[in-house]
Design an enzyme around this catalytic site. Structure first.
Site, mmCIF file in Angstrom:
data_model
loop_
_atom_site.group_PDB
_atom_site.id
_atom_site.type_symbol
_atom_site.label_atom_id
_atom_site.label_comp_id
_atom_site.label_asym_id
_atom_site.label_seq_id
_atom_site.Cartn_x
_atom_site.Cartn_y
_atom_site.Cartn_z
ATOM 1 C CG ASN A 9 -1.740 1.237 1.368
ATOM 2 O OD1 ASN A 9 -1.784 2.057 0.444
ATOM 3 N ND2 ASN A 9 -2.411 1.378 2.508
ATOM 4 C CE LYS A 11 -0.099 3.189 4.725
ATOM 5 N NZ LYS A 11 -0.012 3.266 6.180
ATOM 6 C CG HIS A 96 -5.682 1.971 5.254
ATOM 7 N ND1 HIS A 96 -5.221 2.879 6.177
ATOM 8 C CD2 HIS A 96 -4.686 1.069 5.073
ATOM 9 C CE1 HIS A 96 -3.993 2.546 6.529
ATOM 10 N NE2 HIS A 96 -3.638 1.453 5.878
ATOM 11 C CD GLU A 98 -2.782 5.511 6.696
ATOM 12 O OE1 GLU A 98 -2.824 5.592 5.459
ATOM 13 O OE2 GLU A 98 -1.828 4.963 7.309
ATOM 14 C CD GLU A 167 -3.383 -2.438 7.192
ATOM 15 O OE1 GLU A 167 -2.286 -2.687 6.668
ATOM 16 O OE2 GLU A 167 -3.994 -1.376 7.005
ATOM 17 N N GLY A 173 2.843 2.163 10.714
ATOM 18 C CA GLY A 173 3.822 3.243 10.580
ATOM 19 C C GLY A 173 4.546 3.581 11.876
ATOM 20 C CB SER A 213 5.510 -1.937 11.800
ATOM 21 O OG SER A 213 5.148 -0.593 12.054
HETATM 22 P P1 13P Z 1 3.257 0.279 7.538
HETATM 23 O O1 13P Z 1 3.706 -1.014 6.926
HETATM 24 O O2 13P Z 1 3.996 1.475 7.039
HETATM 25 O O3 13P Z 1 3.160 0.198 9.022
HETATM 26 O O4 13P Z 1 1.743 0.518 7.014
HETATM 27 C C1 13P Z 1 0.837 -0.519 7.104
HETATM 28 C C2 13P Z 1 -0.384 -0.148 6.368
HETATM 29 O O5 13P Z 1 -1.097 0.768 6.745
HETATM 30 C C3 13P Z 1 -0.693 -0.883 5.147
HETATM 31 O O6 13P Z 1 -1.968 -0.602 4.694
#
Ligand code: 13P
Length: 250
Positions: A9, A11, A96, A98, A167, A173, A213
């Site tokens: 992803n 982003k 997601h 976010e 997740e 992150g 992560s």
């Molecule tokens: P990270 O791997 O950067 O922690 O992000 C995970 C994520 O949100 C994947 O959708």
């Protein structure tokens, strides 16, 4: 049949030329390799058509990171599931954390997104997961149960087309991964919830990814767990050097 999937992803990262060179670099790196998982890259809308046209989409699936909750019409700035499918993308990441947190996505917006994705032949990668305070209060099982309910209007056949991504928001992150044991515990729980709703066969066939992560160091332990069928990777999907070892963790 249950599939193993490693999905990136990206982003809101990469310019078009950076994204294209990342996708082509991955395509090159995977050439001639026999993989034990499907590989997907989740790119910005602006990149989808160019990426799909410049890689082997039989080897690497292309995903959008969202779609509109309406089919078409006067919805300025929105991108429909049909538009995404027309680029050659085959997946769409939905729900997601976010988007849930920053863009206030709720059951009400997510349910039509899932339906429209399926109607347009896209595979939804449906994200669920608790925030830190919910984990600390032992609420994580209830939180994912509630989020899973958004899928439970689907017929068993349609549910069979969904990929789940667990997740935990506190692991996204942050460099703080769930342990393989924590991931296994909740993935097994999610599978039981699916079995309760759709029966053991549907549950057994469902792909459940871990995200948060995930990296070259922890991927092996995570995917070794029986109910962890791969990963949804953010930061480490932004370079071939970091993403490739995760793909090879199976
Ligand atoms: P990270 O791997 O950067 O922690 O992000 C995970 C994520 O949100 C994947 O959708």
């Amino acid at each position: 049949m249950r599939k193993n999937i490693i999905a990136g992803n990206w982003k809101m990262n990469t310019s078009l030329s950076e994204g294209l060179s990342l996708a082509k670099g991955l395509n090159e790196a995977l050439k001639g390799k026999t993989l034990k998982c499907d590989v997907v890259i989740g790119a910005p809308f602006t990149h989808l058509a160019s990426i799909a046209a410049s890689i082997d989409t039989n080897k690497i699936g292309v995903a959008a990171q969202n779609c509109a909750n309406k089919a078409q019409g006067a919805f300025t700035g929105e991108v429909s599931a049909a538009m995404i499918a027309s680029t050659g993308a085959r997946y769409v990441i939905l729900g997601h954390s976010e988007r849930r947190q920053l863009y206030h996505e709720t059951s009400e917006t997510l349910k039509p997104k899932v339906r429209l994705a399926l109607e347009n032949g896209l595979t939804p990668i449906f994200c669920i997961g608790e925030v830190l305070s919910e984990r600390e209060n032992g609420m994580h099982f209830q939180v994912v149960d509630k989020q899973m309910e958004d899928l439970f209007d689907l017929s068993s056949e349609d549910f069979g087309k969904i990929v789940i991504a667990y997740e935990p928001v506190w692991a996204i992150g942050t460099g703080k991964t769930a342990t393989a044991e924590q991931a296994q515990e909740i993935h097994a729980h999610i599978r039981r919830v699916i079995a309760h709703k759709y029966g053991p066969e549907r549950a057994n066939d469902c792909t459940i990814l871990y995200g948060g992560s995930m990296n070259a160091e922890n991927a092996k332990d995570l995917v070794a767990k029986p109910d962890v069928d791969g990963g949804l990777i953010g930061g480490a999907s932004l370079s071939v050097e970091k993403f490739l070892p995760i793909i090879e963790a199976f």
